[in-house]
Design a protein around this motif. Structure first.
Motif, short mmCIF file in Angstrom:
data_model
loop_
_atom_site.label_atom_id
_atom_site.label_comp_id
_atom_site.label_asym_id
_atom_site.label_seq_id
_atom_site.Cartn_x
_atom_site.Cartn_y
_atom_site.Cartn_z
N VAL A 21 3.03 -0.13 9.08
CA VAL A 21 3.13 1.09 8.29
C VAL A 21 4.46 1.77 8.58
CG1 VAL A 21 2.18 3.40 7.92
CG2 VAL A 21 0.64 1.44 8.19
N LYS A 22 5.17 2.15 7.54
CA LYS A 22 6.43 2.88 7.67
C LYS A 22 6.23 4.28 7.10
CE LYS A 22 8.69 -0.70 9.28
NZ LYS A 22 9.17 -0.75 10.68
N ARG A 23 6.55 5.27 7.90
CA ARG A 23 6.33 6.66 7.51
C ARG A 23 7.65 7.29 7.07
NH1 ARG A 23 2.57 10.94 9.78
NH2 ARG A 23 3.52 12.91 9.16
N PHE A 24 7.67 7.80 5.83
CA PHE A 24 8.85 8.47 5.27
C PHE A 24 8.53 9.97 5.21
CE2 PHE A 24 9.24 4.14 4.05
CZ PHE A 24 10.59 3.87 3.81
N ASP A 25 8.99 10.71 6.20
CA ASP A 25 8.71 12.14 6.25
C ASP A 25 9.54 12.91 5.22
OD1 ASP A 25 6.79 12.43 8.45
OD2 ASP A 25 8.41 11.57 9.65
N ARG A 26 9.00 14.01 4.75
CA ARG A 26 9.66 14.81 3.73
C ARG A 26 11.06 15.25 4.14
NH1 ARG A 26 6.66 20.19 2.06
NH2 ARG A 26 7.26 20.69 4.20
N ALA B 265 3.82 7.28 3.07
CA ALA B 265 3.81 6.15 3.99
C ALA B 265 3.63 4.87 3.17
CB ALA B 265 2.69 6.28 5.01
N LEU B 266 4.28 3.80 3.59
CA LEU B 266 4.16 2.50 2.94
C LEU B 266 3.48 1.52 3.88
CD1 LEU B 266 7.74 2.11 1.34
CD2 LEU B 266 5.66 3.01 0.27
N GLU B 267 2.51 0.81 3.34
CA GLU B 267 1.94 -0.32 4.08
C GLU B 267 2.71 -1.56 3.66
OE1 GLU B 267 -2.36 -2.47 5.06
OE2 GLU B 267 -2.14 -1.14 3.32
N GLY C 65 0.81 -1.21 0.00
CA GLY C 65 0.00 0.00 0.00
C GLY C 65 0.84 1.26 0.00
N TRP C 66 0.28 2.32 -0.53
CA TRP C 66 0.98 3.61 -0.67
C TRP C 66 0.03 4.75 -0.30
CZ3 TRP C 66 5.68 5.73 -2.32
CH2 TRP C 66 5.65 7.08 -2.65
N LYS C 67 0.58 5.76 0.39
CA LYS C 67 -0.21 6.92 0.73
C LYS C 67 0.70 8.14 0.81
CE LYS C 67 -3.43 8.78 4.18
NZ LYS C 67 -4.42 9.15 3.14
N PHE D 278 -5.01 3.33 2.06
CA PHE D 278 -3.82 3.27 1.23
C PHE D 278 -4.21 2.83 -0.18
CE2 PHE D 278 -1.93 3.35 5.32
CZ PHE D 278 -0.59 3.70 5.18
N ASP D 279 -3.50 3.36 -1.17
CA ASP D 279 -3.65 2.88 -2.54
C ASP D 279 -2.90 1.57 -2.71
OD1 ASP D 279 -5.13 5.14 -3.30
OD2 ASP D 279 -3.30 6.28 -3.71
N VAL D 280 -3.49 0.66 -3.45
CA VAL D 280 -2.87 -0.65 -3.65
C VAL D 280 -1.62 -0.50 -4.53
CG1 VAL D 280 -3.18 -2.96 -4.63
CG2 VAL D 280 -5.06 -1.86 -3.39
#
Length: 396
Positions: free
Chosen positions: A226-231, A214-216, A173-175, A190-192
């Motif tokens: 969920v892993k969050r990649f901040d800007r 963020a990646l699911e 997943g992607w968001k 999340f988008d698939v």
């Protein structure tokens, strides 16, 4: 089913193999230019005819014509020997080389309203985007193997390593993150993510747009997190570095037996292809702008040798990779022609924007001066691209 061109079936020696590969490369190069240029120019042609403008000539290639056909409506259809472009010549009273009588005046390009003139100019690049959608849709309808978005162990000190991503994690997943405050929970659906290829373009979009995401992830044990990649933590795109290495999101080599197949109905295929073209166009546009900001090096410019090499290699792998290459090249041609440089469609659209704001057209003499500047710029870029090609393929 992926079709591999069986070169060995046609060649029995290394010299013959090289010859066959060279012929495939040449044929693929000519098909690439022929399809992309003809579609671009046909966009101009069709829009001109719909707006009631007379088309004097539709030419593919430059130089002395090899073939000329004059249609009953007066349009000349020309094929010339230098296959590096084409043009559509319209009836235009502002052209000093044309003499227009009173009966033809309603069919003149310069006599049409601004919106029609702009439509005719923009139709070429947008024809390339339309072609890209149709080519991608063809691939999705036929069914295409998809490398899963399963990750290898991230490099030490990469963003993914710091977030605890491990080998075997699969992105499902992607968001995009609208809230850039670190530590805030990620909410919403999340988008698939169906494949690594889809994830790669999403990552390029986020990196080039400097936007957090963020990646699911589904771990090898089946748990989801969920892993969050901040800007603020994202690596910047730089000519001398690989942003994916710094990010740490790298695909794992997966046996073909574990790949999935993406096969869509025609309607869904067109919708999915349109989304992909939009995403690729965004990323490509930002990378093109990077030439002026220093994020992209001029050494990455490729010319006819690069195009021929990529066309030949993709064609030797199979028809789907070659069609995908055609789609990506069509997007590139559409974007390039929208650049606001004289002699390109984007330059003419810039003239139209001036006319819209100022209420008057740029004079013919000023346009001629700007055309000369644009010609020098394009020649300089073409020579630079050719120089880059020679360095890539002829240097030891």
């Amino acid at each position: 089913m992926r079709v591999i061109w069986p070169v060995s079936a046609f060649a029995t020696s290394s010299d013959e193999i090289v010859l066959v590969q060279a012929l495939i490369t040449l044929a693929a190069f000519l098909v690439t230019l022929g399809v992309l240029v003809s579609f671009h120019e046909y966009g101009h042609f069709l829009a001109a005819r719909l707006c009631g403008v007379k088309v004097l000539r539709f030419a593919l290639g430059f130089g002395k014509p090899l073939f000329t056909y004059r249609a009953h409506n007066g349009t000349e259809w020309v094929i010339a020997p230098i296959p590096l472009g084409g043009y559509v010549k319209l009836l235009d009273a502002r052209d000093s080389q044309q003499s227009i009588n009173a009966s033809e005046r309603p069919q003149s390009f310069d006599g049409k309203p601004l919106w029609q003139r702009s439509l005719i100019v923009a139709a070429g690049p947008f024809a390339n985007f339309f072609l890209a959608v149709m080519l991608f849709a063809l691939i999705y309808v036929s069914g295409v193997p998809q490398l899963p978005a399963r990750l290898q162990a991230p490099p030490e000190h990469s963003v993914a390593a710091k977030l605890g991503v491990v080998v075997g994690d699969q992105v499902i997943g992607w968001k995009y993150l609208s809230d850039d405050r670190s530590g805030n929970p990620v909410i919403g659906e999340f988008d698939v993510v169906p494949s690594w290829n889809a994830l790669r373009w999403l990552l390029l979009d986020a990196l080039s747009g400097e936007e957090g995401f963020a990646l699911e992830i589904e771990s090898s044990t089946g748990s989801r997190l969920v892993k969050r990649f901040d800007r603020a933590d994202l690596p910047h795109i730089r000519p001398e570095s690989d942003p994916f290495q710094a990010l740490g999101v790298i695909p794992q080599v997966t046996p073909p037996a574990e790949w999935s197949e993406l096969k869509l109905s025609p309607l869904y295929a067109v919708a999915f292809a349109a989304q992909r073209v939009y995403l690729v166009t965004k990323v490509s546009g930002r990378l093109m702008m990077g030439l002026f900001t220093g994020k992209t090096t001029l050494k990455q410019l490729g010319g006819p040798l690069s195009i021929a090499d990529m066309a030949g290699k993709s064609a030797q792998v199979g028809w789907q990779p070659f069609v995908a290459f055609l789609a990506l090249m069509s997007i590139s041609i559409g974007l390039l022609n929208l650049a606001p440089l004289p002699m390109l469609d984007g330059g003419q659209l810039l003239y139209d924007a001036w006319e819209l704001v100022a209420g008057k057209r740029i004079s013919v003499s000023m346009q001629e001066k700007l055309q000369k500047v644009g010609f020098l710029l394009l020649i300089s870029l073409s020579l630079l691209a050719l120089f880059n090609d020679l360095q890539r393929y002829l240097s030891p």
